[in-house]
Design an enzyme around this catalytic site. Structure first.
Site, PDB file in Angstrom:
ATOM      1  N   PRO A   1      -0.927   4.432   1.390  1.00  0.00           N
ATOM      2  CA  PRO A   1      -1.699   3.979   2.410  1.00  0.00           C
ATOM      3  C   PRO A   1      -2.201   2.512   2.501  1.00  0.00           C
ATOM      4  O   PRO A   1      -2.758   1.984   1.515  1.00  0.00           O
ATOM      5  CB  PRO A   1      -2.919   4.943   2.481  1.00  0.00           C
ATOM      6  CG  PRO A   1      -2.611   5.713   1.234  1.00  0.00           C
ATOM      7  CD  PRO A   1      -1.352   5.443   0.467  1.00  0.00           C
ATOM      8  N   HIS A   2      -2.238   1.936   3.755  1.00  0.00           N
ATOM      9  CA  HIS A   2      -2.437   0.363   3.614  1.00  0.00           C
ATOM     10  C   HIS A   2      -3.031   0.054   5.162  1.00  0.00           C
ATOM     11  O   HIS A   2      -2.583   0.722   6.049  1.00  0.00           O
ATOM     12  CB  HIS A   2      -1.377  -0.662   3.210  1.00  0.00           C
ATOM     13  CG  HIS A   2      -0.210  -0.216   3.877  1.00  0.00           C
ATOM     14  ND1 HIS A   2       0.974   0.820   4.092  1.00  0.00           N
ATOM     15  CD2 HIS A   2       0.339  -0.872   5.317  1.00  0.00           C
ATOM     16  CE1 HIS A   2       1.752   0.675   5.021  1.00  0.00           C
ATOM     17  NE2 HIS A   2       1.493  -0.258   5.615  1.00  0.00           N
ATOM     18  N   THR A   3      -3.864  -1.012   5.042  1.00  0.00           N
ATOM     19  CA  THR A   3      -4.626  -1.366   6.398  1.00  0.00           C
ATOM     20  C   THR A   3      -4.928  -2.809   6.171  1.00  0.00           C
ATOM     21  O   THR A   3      -5.319  -3.005   5.138  1.00  0.00           O
ATOM     22  CB  THR A   3      -5.350  -0.514   6.935  1.00  0.00           C
ATOM     23  OG1 THR A   3      -5.604  -0.718   8.215  1.00  0.00           O
ATOM     24  CG2 THR A   3      -6.789  -0.316   6.113  1.00  0.00           C
TER      25      THR A   3
END
Length: 162
Positions: free
Chosen positions: A66-68
């Site tokens: 998960p990345h943002t």
């Protein structure tokens, strides 16, 4: 970016099991908020879940990334290891046991694409999961993980070209 600086022992955790993706993302947000810079776990949770709505970050082989991007001064990561995997939309349909969450500065998000791609390829190495579970202490996991993520010549070439 030197990807080995993403993790700290305070942002590495084990969990027996998590009942849902929401609980996993809440825990990752708590770990990522531990940087003490005023960014709340709720803001991080919202950013991670909004990104996940665009498409699953489960890579397969028991791994999710998960990345943002978010308004922060520098990139940071958190590692959550689950004893019991969580079903997600992984390409291979296997439960996810390794969650490596990454936040990158919103104003430099495109600069981090090569690093996230490199991290994904490292995380997908089959023996990674077995090796990580040999270590119980966050400092030991960090030492092992840093050994995997030493910058490569390709990384330096990309960084110098930028």
């Amino acid at each position: 970016m030197d990807i080995t600086t993403l993790l700290t022992p305070e942002r590495i955790a084990h969990a027996q099991e998590m009942s849902s993706r929401k609980r996993v993302f809440e825990r990752l947000a708590e770990l990522l908020a531990s940087a003490q810079d005023g960014l709340s776990a709720e803001v991080i949770f919202d950013a991670l879940t909004n990104r996940e709505k665009l498409g699953s970050t489960a890579l397969g082989n028991g791994v999710a990334l998960p990345h943002t991007s978010i308004v922060i001064p520098e990139a940071r990561g958190a590692l959550l290891l689950l004893e019991e995997g969580l079903k997600m939309d992984a390409p291979d349909k296997k439960p996810v046991q390794v969650f490596m969450a990454i936040l990158v500065p919103a104003d430099k998000a495109s600069d981090f694409s090569p690093c996230i791609t490199e991290l994904a390829s490292i995380l997908l190495q089959k023996p990674l999961l077995e090796q990580l579970y040999h270590y119980r202490e966050p400092a030991d996991i960090l030492t092992y993980f840093n050994g995997l993520l030493l910058p490569t010549p390709q990384y330096y070439a990309t960084a110098l070209a930028a």
